[in-house]
Design a protein around this motif. Structure first.
Motif, PDB file in Angstrom:
ATOM      1  N   SER A   1       2.195   7.497 -34.623  1.00  0.00           N
ATOM      2  CA  SER A   1       0.734   8.000 -34.637  1.00  0.00           C
ATOM      3  C   SER A   1      -0.341   7.188 -34.284  1.00  0.00           C
ATOM      4  N   ARG A   2      -0.822   7.220 -32.944  1.00  0.00           N
ATOM      5  CA  ARG A   2      -2.013   6.397 -32.739  1.00  0.00           C
ATOM      6  C   ARG A   2      -3.087   7.075 -32.135  1.00  0.00           C
ATOM      7  N   ARG A   3      -4.340   6.733 -32.331  1.00  0.00           N
ATOM      8  CA  ARG A   3      -5.407   7.058 -31.294  1.00  0.00           C
ATOM      9  C   ARG A   3      -5.235   6.610 -29.905  1.00  0.00           C
ATOM     10  N   ILE A   4      -4.931   7.320 -29.070  1.00  0.00           N
ATOM     11  CA  ILE A   4      -4.676   6.868 -27.810  1.00  0.00           C
ATOM     12  C   ILE A   4      -5.948   7.752 -26.709  1.00  0.00           C
ATOM     13  N   LEU A   5      -6.354   6.611 -25.681  1.00  0.00           N
ATOM     14  CA  LEU A   5      -7.041   7.207 -24.581  1.00  0.00           C
ATOM     15  C   LEU A   5      -6.286   6.938 -23.388  1.00  0.00           C
ATOM     16  N   VAL A   6      -6.161   8.081 -22.608  1.00  0.00           N
ATOM     17  CA  VAL A   6      -5.470   7.966 -21.274  1.00  0.00           C
ATOM     18  C   VAL A   6      -6.632   8.224 -20.179  1.00  0.00           C
ATOM     19  N   VAL A   7      -6.687   7.434 -19.273  1.00  0.00           N
ATOM     20  CA  VAL A   7      -7.788   7.212 -18.333  1.00  0.00           C
ATOM     21  C   VAL A   7      -7.149   7.259 -16.814  1.00  0.00           C
ATOM     22  N   ASP A   8      -7.385   8.386 -15.967  1.00  0.00           N
ATOM     23  CA  ASP A   8      -6.475   8.582 -14.866  1.00  0.00           C
ATOM     24  C   ASP A   8      -7.487   9.342 -13.986  1.00  0.00           C
ATOM     25  N   ASP A   9      -7.735   9.095 -12.810  1.00  0.00           N
ATOM     26  CA  ASP A   9      -8.452  10.298 -12.054  1.00  0.00           C
ATOM     27  C   ASP A   9      -7.619  11.143 -11.433  1.00  0.00           C
ATOM     28  N   ASN A  10      -6.593  11.154 -11.453  1.00  0.00           N
ATOM     29  CA  ASN A  10      -5.297  11.884 -10.968  1.00  0.00           C
ATOM     30  C   ASN A  10      -5.169  12.859 -12.325  1.00  0.00           C
ATOM     31  N   ARG A  11      -5.727  13.991 -12.184  1.00  0.00           N
ATOM     32  CA  ARG A  11      -5.598  14.993 -13.161  1.00  0.00           C
ATOM     33  C   ARG A  11      -4.131  15.365 -13.712  1.00  0.00           C
ATOM     34  N   ASP A  12      -3.480  15.497 -12.642  1.00  0.00           N
ATOM     35  CA  ASP A  12      -1.786  15.889 -12.972  1.00  0.00           C
ATOM     36  C   ASP A  12      -1.393  14.815 -13.824  1.00  0.00           C
ATOM     37  N   ALA A  13      -1.522  13.603 -13.473  1.00  0.00           N
ATOM     38  CA  ALA A  13      -1.093  12.196 -14.109  1.00  0.00           C
ATOM     39  C   ALA A  13      -1.532  12.176 -15.334  1.00  0.00           C
ATOM     40  N   GLY A  14      -2.933  12.214 -15.501  1.00  0.00           N
ATOM     41  CA  GLY A  14      -3.534  12.311 -16.713  1.00  0.00           C
ATOM     42  C   GLY A  14      -3.057  13.161 -17.815  1.00  0.00           C
ATOM     43  N   GLU A  15      -3.132  14.518 -17.380  1.00  0.00           N
ATOM     44  CA  GLU A  15      -2.896  15.539 -18.233  1.00  0.00           C
ATOM     45  C   GLU A  15      -1.375  15.381 -18.815  1.00  0.00           C
TER      46      GLU A  15
ATOM     47  N   THR B   1       0.811  -1.156   0.169  1.00  0.00           N
ATOM     48  CA  THR B   1      -0.107   0.153  -0.001  1.00  0.00           C
ATOM     49  C   THR B   1       0.846   1.345   0.075  1.00  0.00           C
ATOM     50  N   LEU B   2       1.797   1.212   0.859  1.00  0.00           N
ATOM     51  CA  LEU B   2       2.890   2.280   0.831  1.00  0.00           C
ATOM     52  C   LEU B   2       3.322   2.628  -0.548  1.00  0.00           C
ATOM     53  N   ALA B   3       3.875   1.523  -0.973  1.00  0.00           N
ATOM     54  CA  ALA B   3       4.551   1.692  -2.561  1.00  0.00           C
ATOM     55  C   ALA B   3       3.496   2.357  -3.535  1.00  0.00           C
ATOM     56  N   HIS B   4       2.233   1.760  -3.295  1.00  0.00           N
ATOM     57  CA  HIS B   4       1.338   2.364  -4.276  1.00  0.00           C
ATOM     58  C   HIS B   4       0.873   3.867  -4.144  1.00  0.00           C
ATOM     59  N   GLU B   5       0.863   4.469  -2.726  1.00  0.00           N
ATOM     60  CA  GLU B   5       0.553   5.708  -2.555  1.00  0.00           C
ATOM     61  C   GLU B   5       1.792   6.587  -2.826  1.00  0.00           C
ATOM     62  N   LEU B   6       3.113   6.018  -2.888  1.00  0.00           N
ATOM     63  CA  LEU B   6       4.063   6.878  -3.455  1.00  0.00           C
ATOM     64  C   LEU B   6       4.445   6.735  -4.789  1.00  0.00           C
ATOM     65  N   ARG B   7       3.925   5.883  -5.471  1.00  0.00           N
ATOM     66  CA  ARG B   7       4.284   5.748  -6.747  1.00  0.00           C
ATOM     67  C   ARG B   7       3.100   6.621  -7.551  1.00  0.00           C
ATOM     68  N   ASN B   8       1.914   6.753  -7.116  1.00  0.00           N
ATOM     69  CA  ASN B   8       1.056   7.836  -7.667  1.00  0.00           C
ATOM     70  C   ASN B   8       1.312   9.234  -7.964  1.00  0.00           C
ATOM     71  N   PRO B   9       1.964   9.725  -6.909  1.00  0.00           N
ATOM     72  CA  PRO B   9       2.485  11.153  -7.084  1.00  0.00           C
ATOM     73  C   PRO B   9       3.710  11.354  -7.872  1.00  0.00           C
ATOM     74  N   LEU B  10       4.582  10.147  -8.108  1.00  0.00           N
ATOM     75  CA  LEU B  10       5.640   9.989  -8.880  1.00  0.00           C
ATOM     76  C   LEU B  10       5.590  10.043 -10.192  1.00  0.00           C
ATOM     77  N   ALA B  11       4.486   9.381 -10.512  1.00  0.00           N
ATOM     78  CA  ALA B  11       3.989   9.435 -12.075  1.00  0.00           C
ATOM     79  C   ALA B  11       4.023  10.642 -12.775  1.00  0.00           C
ATOM     80  N   PRO B  12       3.349  11.632 -12.203  1.00  0.00           N
ATOM     81  CA  PRO B  12       3.333  12.857 -13.066  1.00  0.00           C
ATOM     82  C   PRO B  12       4.657  13.762 -12.907  1.00  0.00           C
ATOM     83  N   ILE B  13       5.413  13.358 -11.913  1.00  0.00           N
ATOM     84  CA  ILE B  13       6.570  14.223 -11.819  1.00  0.00           C
ATOM     85  C   ILE B  13       7.223  13.607 -12.916  1.00  0.00           C
TER      86      ILE B  13
END
Length: 566
Positions: free
Chosen positions: A435-449, A199-211
């Motif tokens: 060149s692909r049609r890609i859909l990014v799905v993430d409830d963390n707006r920073d990560a998705g955008e 759980t700790l790894a999951h919670e730390l990885r989420n903010p690391l992704a957009p960074i």
């Protein structure tokens, strides 16, 4: 730090309750804070547990108490004069009697992921921010008190058992039953520990992704200001360090459980060297060190897991860079010795004392604690390397002539002599088009955008959804080639979105990729069963995503639509 009503939620008479008489097997809890009001608050919260409570108003006073008494838990303020909480925690951990003591930090300052990692690296098991919720604090403290009691009980039982087996054979079965009961209790505690680490790894990885994605974007866009370039590189290096620390936390559990798995293939050792050097050369270049690589003229073929072998060699390169001064020399040399491929990494750095050489491959071993901590890390890298080498049928060995005289480590792998040709890793395939049609799905707006921006820079036609329902609507309209899907979303999870996409005729052939902070073996198995093509653990490096965009699967689909074949 000023204590206010907003800083600590102090319990009233009904919250803390009257103080209970001490339990028959009560353990001691040390409360450390330089503010008397906070000490009284923590004493009121914990008085109902029936444990012995001892207060200390400074680091020096706390050390005096620790010399006199064994404590199950130390509740420790971070910001104190003279000795702050992190330094006090390190001093506590160095005392042999405090190895089982659980340290819980409490802080009223702004807590970041880096603060929490610093706390865990200094020896803490938990980190609580104020306002303190009394029920949460009591529950966490009680868990560690119970664990301390159970561990002590098991130790006493083992000592008694050894004596009683010789004296009273007739009573052995009752004692063994009790021992099994206590061992099962510890196994359950260990399972809870593994769940906590995941759980700790999951919670730390989420903010690391957009960074990480933001840093990748900054590397793709031209930046002229040298100050901004330095800032970008600093963020990138520190983000990689945090990512390695998170991976180390999970590797602790994998090593102890023996759950590491290999994906073997026929490999050229040069491929392993190339992968490891590419990953770690930026850190070596940043320290202005010279790296020389010497490969044999012949191809040395082994049967192994490319990722794990590159990780093992990378660990040796990383250690060489960390413990060698700026401007130092590192050499990597590959040779054939009888039926083995030998990869040697040597440096002219710190070196290793002779008495420490037999211990460097043990878990949590620190050659020089002050230096080790200043460079970061949890002290499990070489233990993991040894485990991985043994799983490959090989070995790892170290040599040093002493402090200040450098060191050399060697990986030994059995050669494959059956004439099998090495496989070409997927990441060596040259992309045809991204060149692909890609859909990014993430409830963390920073990560998705941020991920969408980076993919667009590589030619992707990208849309972003921030919920499962929105993702299904966009997919129905846009018919994407590739969906990058977060799993842990509120309302509708990524697993449910994947199931509904696969139910559509047009959704059966799209490439569905899970990107998540959950990276355990059971998580990967669950995504496979849910119909995902790939499972990527956050933070994902942009090179991996570009390879997905350029997947031969897309190429084959495009040719088929034109009536052609590859």
């Amino acid at each position: 730090m000023t204590l206010t009503a907003a800083a600590v939620s102090a319990p009233g008479p009904r919250e803390g309750g009257p103080a209970r008489p001490l339990l028959p097997d009560a353990v001691s809890i040390l409360l450390v804070d330089d503010q008397p009001g906070k000490l009284l608050t923590y004493e009121s919260i914990l008085s109902g547990l029936g444990e012995r409570l001892v207060k200390a108003s400074s680091g020096d006073e706390a050390l005096q108490q620790l010399l006199k008494t064994e404590f199950a838990v130390v509740l420790l303020d971070v910001c104190m004069p003279n000795i702050d909480g992190f330094e006090l925690a390190r001093l506590i951990r160095e005392h042999p009697r405090c190895q089982r003591t659980a340290i819980i930090f409490i802080s009223a300052v702004q807590i970041t992921n880096l603060d929490q990692l610093k706390g865990y690296e200094s020896g803490a098991v938990d980190y609580i921010s104020v306002p303190v919720i009394p029920e949460v604090l009591r529950a966490r403290v009680q868990v560690f008190c119970d664990l301390h009691r159970k561990t002590a009980a098991l130790e006493r039982m083992n000592r008694d058992l050894e004596q009683r087996v010789a004296e009273r054979t007739a009573e052995l079965e009752r004692d063994l039953a009790e021992r099994k009961r206590l061992e099962e209790a510890l196994r359950q505690t260990d399972r809870r520990k593994d769940e906590f680490l995941a759980t700790l790894a999951h919670e730390l990885r989420n903010p690391l992704a957009p960074i990480r994605t933001a840093v990748d974007i900054m590397r793709l866009k031209p930046v002229q200001d040298p100050v901004l370039l330095d800032c970008r590189d600093v963020i990138g290096r520190q983000m990689e360090q945090l990512t390695r620390l998170v991976d180390d936390l999970l590797d602790i559990s994998r090593i102890t459980r023996g759950s590491i798995r290999l994906e073997r293939r026929t490999l050229d050792v040069a491929t392993v060297v190339t992968r490891a050097v590419e990953t770690h050369r930026p850190a070596i270049d940043a320290r202005r060190q010279t790296l020389t690589v010497e490969l044999p003229s012949e191809s040395l073929t082994v049967n192994g897991d490319l990722t794990r072998l590159a990780e093992s060699l990378g660990n040796l390169l990383s250690n060489a860079a960390k413990y060698t001064d700026e401007g130092g020399r590192i050499a990597l040399r590959v040779t054939r010795e009888a039926s083995q491929a030998v990869i040697r990494v040597s440096d002219n750095g710190l070196g290793i004392p002779a008495e420490m050489l037999p211990k460097v491959f043990d878990m949590f071993t620190q050659v020089d604690q002050t230096l080790h901590r200043s460079q970061g890390g949890l002290g499990i890298g070489l233990a993991l390397v040894r485990k991985l080498m043994e799983m490959h049928g090989g070995s790892v060995e170290g040599h040093s002539d002493g402090l200040g005289r450098g060191s050399e480590f060697a990986l030994r792998l059995p050669l494959r002599e059956d004439g099998a040709r090495p496989e070409v890793p997927q990441d060596n395939v040259i992309p045809i088009s991204t060149s692909r049609r890609i859909l990014v799905v993430d409830d963390n707006r920073d990560a998705g955008e941020t991920l969408a921006v980076m993919l667009r820079l590589h030619g992707g036609q990208v849309e972003v959804a921030h919920s499962g329902a929105e993702a299904l609507q966009m997919a129905e309209r846009a018919r994407p080639d590739l969906v990058l899907l977060d799993l842990g979303m509120p309302g509708m999870s990524g697993y449910e979105v994947a199931r509904r996409l696969r139910e559509q005729p047009w959704g059966r052939e799209l490439m569905l990729v899970a990107q998540t902070g959950w990276g355990q073996d059971q998580d990967r198995r669950r995504t496979r069963e849910a119909g995902f093509d790939e499972h990527l653990t956050k933070p994902v490096d942009h090179a991996t995503l570009i390879r997905l965009m350029a997947s031969p699967r897309f190429r084959d689909d495009a040719l088929a639509k034109l009536g052609l074949r590859a």
